[in-house]
Structures are given as C-alpha cells and as structure tokens.
Design an enzyme around this catalytic site. Structure first.
Site, PDB file in Angstrom:
ATOM      1  N   GLY A 132       3.741  -7.588  -4.523  1.00  0.00           N
ATOM      2  CA  GLY A 132       3.606  -7.623  -3.063  1.00  0.00           C
ATOM      3  C   GLY A 132       4.321  -8.818  -2.472  1.00  0.00           C
ATOM      4  O   GLY A 132       3.785  -9.512  -1.608  1.00  0.00           O
TER       5      GLY A 132
ATOM      6  N   ASP B 198       3.900   0.907  -6.968  1.00  0.00           N
ATOM      7  CA  ASP B 198       2.565   0.762  -6.400  1.00  0.00           C
ATOM      8  C   ASP B 198       1.685   0.177  -7.505  1.00  0.00           C
ATOM      9  O   ASP B 198       1.534   0.798  -8.565  1.00  0.00           O
ATOM     10  CB  ASP B 198       2.082   2.162  -5.978  1.00  0.00           C
ATOM     11  CG  ASP B 198       0.647   2.178  -5.501  1.00  0.00           C
ATOM     12  OD1 ASP B 198      -0.078   1.177  -5.689  1.00  0.00           O
ATOM     13  OD2 ASP B 198       0.246   3.219  -4.948  1.00  0.00           O
TER      14      ASP B 198
ATOM     15  N   ASN C 190      -0.473 -10.827  -6.506  1.00  0.00           N
ATOM     16  CA  ASN C 190      -0.676 -11.142  -5.092  1.00  0.00           C
ATOM     17  C   ASN C 190      -0.937  -9.911  -4.229  1.00  0.00           C
ATOM     18  O   ASN C 190      -1.621 -10.008  -3.211  1.00  0.00           O
ATOM     19  CB  ASN C 190       0.560 -11.902  -4.579  1.00  0.00           C
ATOM     20  CG  ASN C 190       0.610 -11.958  -3.073  1.00  0.00           C
ATOM     21  OD1 ASN C 190      -0.060 -12.776  -2.455  1.00  0.00           O
ATOM     22  ND2 ASN C 190       1.393 -11.068  -2.453  1.00  0.00           N
TER      23      ASN C 190
ATOM     24  N   TYR D 121     -13.582  -5.205   0.004  1.00  0.00           N
ATOM     25  CA  TYR D 121     -12.641  -6.302  -0.265  1.00  0.00           C
ATOM     26  C   TYR D 121     -13.320  -7.409  -1.072  1.00  0.00           C
ATOM     27  O   TYR D 121     -12.757  -7.902  -2.064  1.00  0.00           O
ATOM     28  CB  TYR D 121     -12.130  -6.841   1.076  1.00  0.00           C
ATOM     29  CG  TYR D 121     -11.086  -7.923   0.991  1.00  0.00           C
ATOM     30  CD1 TYR D 121      -9.776  -7.630   0.631  1.00  0.00           C
ATOM     31  CD2 TYR D 121     -11.412  -9.244   1.307  1.00  0.00           C
ATOM     32  CE1 TYR D 121      -8.806  -8.623   0.582  1.00  0.00           C
ATOM     33  CE2 TYR D 121     -10.446 -10.235   1.270  1.00  0.00           C
ATOM     34  CZ  TYR D 121      -9.145  -9.927   0.901  1.00  0.00           C
ATOM     35  OH  TYR D 121      -8.199 -10.916   0.854  1.00  0.00           O
TER      36      TYR D 121
HETATM   37  P1  NAD Z   1      -0.012  -9.116   3.520  1.00  0.00           P
HETATM   38  O1  NAD Z   1      -0.691  -7.880   4.006  1.00  0.00           O
HETATM   39  O2  NAD Z   1       0.847  -9.874   4.481  1.00  0.00           O
HETATM   40  O3  NAD Z   1       0.857  -8.815   2.206  1.00  0.00           O
HETATM   41  C1  NAD Z   1       0.350  -8.052   1.155  1.00  0.00           C
HETATM   42  C2  NAD Z   1       1.508  -7.515   0.357  1.00  0.00           C
HETATM   43  O4  NAD Z   1       0.985  -6.663  -0.673  1.00  0.00           O
HETATM   44  C3  NAD Z   1       2.476  -6.691   1.191  1.00  0.00           C
HETATM   45  O5  NAD Z   1       3.797  -7.020   0.847  1.00  0.00           O
HETATM   46  C4  NAD Z   1       2.170  -5.258   0.746  1.00  0.00           C
HETATM   47  O6  NAD Z   1       3.278  -4.392   0.844  1.00  0.00           O
HETATM   48  C5  NAD Z   1       1.754  -5.479  -0.688  1.00  0.00           C
HETATM   49  N1  NAD Z   1       0.986  -4.356  -1.228  1.00  0.00           N
HETATM   50  C6  NAD Z   1      -0.123  -3.795  -0.688  1.00  0.00           C
HETATM   51  N2  NAD Z   1      -0.516  -2.762  -1.456  1.00  0.00           N
HETATM   52  C7  NAD Z   1       0.360  -2.685  -2.491  1.00  0.00           C
HETATM   53  C8  NAD Z   1       0.480  -1.804  -3.607  1.00  0.00           C
HETATM   54  N3  NAD Z   1      -0.370  -0.813  -3.819  1.00  0.00           N
HETATM   55  N4  NAD Z   1       1.494  -2.018  -4.478  1.00  0.00           N
HETATM   56  C9  NAD Z   1       2.385  -3.019  -4.286  1.00  0.00           C
HETATM   57  N5  NAD Z   1       2.320  -3.864  -3.221  1.00  0.00           N
HETATM   58  C10 NAD Z   1       1.321  -3.683  -2.344  1.00  0.00           C
HETATM   59  O7  NAD Z   1      -1.175 -10.028   2.947  1.00  0.00           O
HETATM   60  P2  NAD Z   1      -1.250 -11.601   2.640  1.00  0.00           P
HETATM   61  O8  NAD Z   1      -2.081 -12.189   3.708  1.00  0.00           O
HETATM   62  O9  NAD Z   1       0.093 -12.149   2.364  1.00  0.00           O
HETATM   63  O10 NAD Z   1      -2.146 -11.585   1.329  1.00  0.00           O
HETATM   64  C11 NAD Z   1      -1.629 -11.756   0.018  1.00  0.00           C
HETATM   65  C12 NAD Z   1      -2.788 -11.847  -0.955  1.00  0.00           C
HETATM   66  O11 NAD Z   1      -3.637 -12.942  -0.598  1.00  0.00           O
HETATM   67  C13 NAD Z   1      -3.697 -10.611  -0.956  1.00  0.00           C
HETATM   68  O12 NAD Z   1      -4.148 -10.347  -2.257  1.00  0.00           O
HETATM   69  C14 NAD Z   1      -4.839 -11.029  -0.077  1.00  0.00           C
HETATM   70  O13 NAD Z   1      -6.020 -10.321  -0.353  1.00  0.00           O
HETATM   71  C15 NAD Z   1      -4.962 -12.494  -0.436  1.00  0.00           C
HETATM   72  N6  NAD Z   1      -5.647 -13.268   0.602  1.00  0.00           N
HETATM   73  C16 NAD Z   1      -5.114 -13.399   1.847  1.00  0.00           C
HETATM   74  C17 NAD Z   1      -5.806 -14.132   2.802  1.00  0.00           C
HETATM   75  C18 NAD Z   1      -5.288 -14.337   4.196  1.00  0.00           C
HETATM   76  O14 NAD Z   1      -5.991 -14.963   4.991  1.00  0.00           O
HETATM   77  N7  NAD Z   1      -4.110 -13.879   4.546  1.00  0.00           N
HETATM   78  C19 NAD Z   1      -7.039 -14.721   2.482  1.00  0.00           C
HETATM   79  C20 NAD Z   1      -7.534 -14.554   1.200  1.00  0.00           C
HETATM   80  C21 NAD Z   1      -6.833 -13.835   0.255  1.00  0.00           C
END
Ligand code: NAD
Length: 244
Positions: A9, A60, A87, A152
């Site tokens: 991701g 995926d 990620n 989640y």
């Molecule tokens: P985001 O939505 O901006 O990016 C997530 C990425 O994962 C995207 O590029 C998406 O295309 C990809 N993705 C989703 N499903 C997928 C799949 N089935 N196969 C391949 N790729 C897939 O999210 P983010 O905020 O950058 O979050 C990144 C990570 O950090 C996640 O695991 C999220 O749960 C975690 N996180 C984020 C936050 C926050 O506040 N943003 C807080 C805690 C944890």
C-alpha cells in the site's frame, strides 16, 4: 549492493512516505499498489529521483496468490528482501449495531489476513538470509479501542499478537519483528473526518497536533537500521502522547 525494502500500500499516505524516506537512505524499493493510477506513477518517479531502483508490484494483499506472485517478482529482480513493511490497510467504520458482516470481514481480510499473506511469502527468504526486519502497521485503536471501529481495532489488535508471536519464532534467525501504533496521522484515511472533529482530536492530544506521515516514516527508518538491532516484539506508539 543496496538493501531492499518492500512496502505494501505504498503509493499514498504513510506507505508512500515510508518508501521515499527509505529511498533517501539508499534502499532499493519494491512498492505494492492495487490499481494503476497517477499516485503510483508519481510515487515511482519520486523514489527514482533518489537514484535508487523502484519495482512496482500490483496485487491485493487480501489475496494469497497475489502475494505469492508479488514476492516472486521482487525476488526475481532483487534476489532478497531485507525489510518488509506491512502498511496496506483500510477502515469501514460503523457502530456494531449497524455494521454489516461483510464490512467486518473485509477489514480483517485486508489488515490482518493481508499481513499474514505477505509475511508468509517473505519469511522463507529472510530465514535463508538469516536476517530481516518486519514492521507492521498497527494502531493505537488496536491497544485502546474506539467506538465505531470494532472491525478495525480487532484487526489492529490481531496484528500486535501476530507481531509478538512471530518475533519469538524468528529471533534466533536474526529477524526482528515490530509493530508501530500511530495515533491520528494526516492522510486520506483521516481526511474523511470533518474539520471540527479533527480540531477536537488535536486539542485532546498532549502534543496538540495531528501526526505527520514523516513522524511514522522516521520510526520505520530507525526500525530498519542497525541502530535498532536489539529491539524486537515491540509495539511503538507514534501518537503525540494520546495513549500512555
Ligand atoms: P491510506 O488510506 O492513505 O493508504 C492506505 C494504502 O493501502 C493505500 O495506498 C491503499 O491503496 C492501500 N490498500 C488498501 N487496501 C489494499 C489491498 N487490499 N491491497 C493492497 N493495498 C491496499 O492510509 P494511511 O493513513 O496511509 O494508513 C497506512 C497504514 O497506517 C494503515 O495500515 C492504517 O491502518 C495505519 N494507520 C493509519 C493511521 C492514520 O491516522 N492515518 C493511524 C493508525 C494506523
């Protein structure tokens, strides 16, 4: 020979910043994306501007065969994977009373089963190399819980158990496995919140601001480096002090 990092991701948000930060530190990058789009093209360009190689692999993470194929593509090109960053993740928030079974399942399948699918296909190469770093993106919600996020938070708590168990399994092979628990980081995932909600959240954070993608990427850089070679099985919060 450069070290190789694989980020799932990795074309936007936290994953993209991790890819760029590691590229700036001389890693060749394999970046996973789900669908070909402008974000992928820009990410690839930005990584290559750092004078390192970038391989984009489509798949995926919730699909085991996709993960098997992606890892083979990376090994064919780079012959090894030094750092894996799990990620990729999604949210499908709803109070449990109204949550659809499919929305619970999809979040578990991408966040938790996806972490298994990718790691399962990578671990054999790290075992053979007798070295490796695995960094899993959990969340403070996996530690403290959050109303509207039973799916989640279950997936992110599952990632913590997965991280600790695997850390114990592979420590003797010099493979270190850690989890990062971000708080509220400014990305597309949190942009769905209204501005008033974001302001309220920021006020409740001891450091009085939302996190930046760099705050998380800098910890990944450290956990990938020699400086962290005595740290495994840990969950490290990057949350401005939200959960202590
Ligand atoms: P985001 O939505 O901006 O990016 C997530 C990425 O994962 C995207 O590029 C998406 O295309 C990809 N993705 C989703 N499903 C997928 C799949 N089935 N196969 C391949 N790729 C897939 O999210 P983010 O905020 O950058 O979050 C990144 C990570 O950090 C996640 O695991 C999220 O749960 C975690 N996180 C984020 C936050 C926050 O506040 N943003 C807080 C805690 C944890």
């Amino acid at each position: 020979m450069n070290k190789i990092a694989f980020i799932t991701g990795g074309t936007r948000g936290i994953g993209k910043q991790i890819a760029i930060t590691l590229a700036k530190n001389g890693y060749d990058i394999a970046v996973n994306y789900r669908t070909e789009n402008e974000a992928l093209i820009n990410t690839k360009k930005e990584i290559e501007e750092e004078k390192v190689q970038c391989l984009a692999v489509q798949g995926d993470v919730s699909n085991f065969e996709d993960c098997e194929r992606m890892i083979k593509e990376i090994i064919n090109k780079f012959e090894k994977i030094d750092v894996l960053v799990n990620n990729a993740g999604i949210t499908k928030d709803m109070l449990l009373m109204r949550m659809k079974k499919e929305d619970f399942q999809e979040v578990i399948d991408i966040n938790l089963v996806g972490t298994f699918n990718v790691t399962k296909n990578v671990i054999q190469y790290m075992m053979k190399a007798r070295s490796g770093r695995i960094i899993n993106l959990s969340s403070i919600v996996g530690i403290a819980g959050n109303a509207g996020q039973t799916n989640y938070s279950a997936s992110k708590a599952g990632i913590i158990g997965f991280t600790k168990s695997l850390a114990k399994e592979v420590a003797s092979r010099n493979i270190l496995v850690n989890a990062i628990a971000p708080g509220f980081i400014e990305t597309d995932m949190t942009n769905i919140l209204k501005d008033e909600v974001k302001e309220e959240i920021a006020k409740s954070i001891p450091l009085k601001r939302m996190g930046k993608v760099e705050d998380v990427a800098n910890l990944v850089k450290f956990l990938s480096s020699e400086e962290s070679s005595y740290i495994t099985g840990q969950v490290i919060n990057v949350d401005g002090g939200m959960v202590m």
